[in-house]
Design a protein around this motif. Structure first.
Motif, PDB file in Angstrom:
ATOM      1  N   CYS A  15      81.689 -57.815 -12.896  1.00 50.43           N
ATOM      2  CA  CYS A  15      80.888 -58.391 -14.104  1.00 50.43           C
ATOM      3  C   CYS A  15      81.916 -59.264 -14.578  1.00 50.43           C
ATOM      4  O   CYS A  15      83.025 -59.711 -14.133  1.00 50.43           O
ATOM      5  CB  CYS A  15      80.718 -57.218 -15.222  1.00 50.43           C
ATOM      6  N   ALA A  22      76.722 -57.942 -15.157  1.00 46.73           N
ATOM      7  CA  ALA A  22      76.992 -57.358 -13.509  1.00 46.73           C
ATOM      8  C   ALA A  22      76.319 -58.249 -12.748  1.00 46.73           C
ATOM      9  O   ALA A  22      75.150 -58.413 -12.966  1.00 46.73           O
ATOM     10  CB  ALA A  22      76.898 -56.009 -13.541  1.00 46.73           C
ATOM     11  N   THR A  23      76.935 -58.712 -11.588  1.00 46.26           N
ATOM     12  CA  THR A  23      76.238 -59.427 -10.658  1.00 46.26           C
ATOM     13  C   THR A  23      76.811 -58.898  -9.213  1.00 46.26           C
ATOM     14  O   THR A  23      77.694 -58.228  -9.293  1.00 46.26           O
ATOM     15  CB  THR A  23      76.815 -60.967 -10.750  1.00 46.26           C
ATOM     16  N   GLN A 132      76.345 -51.958 -14.470  1.00 47.51           N
ATOM     17  CA  GLN A 132      75.710 -52.564 -15.899  1.00 47.51           C
ATOM     18  C   GLN A 132      75.533 -51.595 -16.826  1.00 47.51           C
ATOM     19  O   GLN A 132      75.577 -51.728 -17.936  1.00 47.51           O
ATOM     20  CB  GLN A 132      74.349 -53.368 -15.531  1.00 47.51           C
TER      21      GLN A 132
END
Length: 172
Positions: A15, A22-23, A132
């Motif tokens: 993140c 968040a990715t 997340q």
């Protein structure tokens, strides 16, 4: 950092420094003999200056344990021991991740992801969901079901509890 541990792959997510979004980061292939996946994970923790790691703990719907639960615990424990051996002081948390993989499958199907890309992406999306959820829950001051993995002898972990902590710069 969010980590989704599976038998064949490990999904990773990061993140932003403000702890907002968040990715997906990467999917690692599990290497049960050489543990090269954890070596790469430790390097990514260092390079990305990760301050906390959230490993998904896949409990059953009734809150029970399965072989996947044991696998995630062993993976997190080994990671803590290896980080300590490298003098990296990064807290590792095991957090309840029920339905994150199911949710990841649904999201990818709805997005029309091809079956060729699906296997690589599903673990990353599950890691994004784990991270997340952790970031959102902690940001509003709620307790996240789980516990911090302590540096211990193999197969000896602290008892599960809930935790609530404050992070000023949650680059997790």
């Amino acid at each position: 950092m969010g980590v989704d541990v599976g038998n064949a792959r490990v999904g990773l997510a990061l993140c932003d420094p403000d702890g907002i979004l968040a990715t997906p980061l990467k999917t690692l292939r599990r290497d049960l003999k050489k543990n090269s996946d954890r070596r790469v994970l430790r390097k990514l923790i260092e390079v990305n200056e990760v301050t906390e790691v959230f490993v998904g703990l896949p409990k059953t719907m009734s809150g029970g344990e399965s072989s996947s639960t044991v696998m995630a615990r062993e993976y997190a424990e080994a990671l803590v021991n290896e980080l300590a051996a490298e003098l990296q002081q990064v807290p590792v948390w095991l957090v309840d991740e029920r339905l994150t993989t199911v949710s990841a499958h649904r999201s990818l199907h709805e997005a029309g992801v091809s079956s060729k890309e699906f296997k690589t992406m599903v673990d990353q999306v599950a890691a994004v969901n784990i991270l997340q959820h952790a970031v959102d829950t902690l940001k509003v001051g709620q307790h996240l079901p789980g516990y911090q993995v302590e540096l211990t002898e193999p197969s000896t972990l602290s008892a599960p509890s809930t935790f609530n902590h404050e992070t000023e710069n949650p680059n997790v």
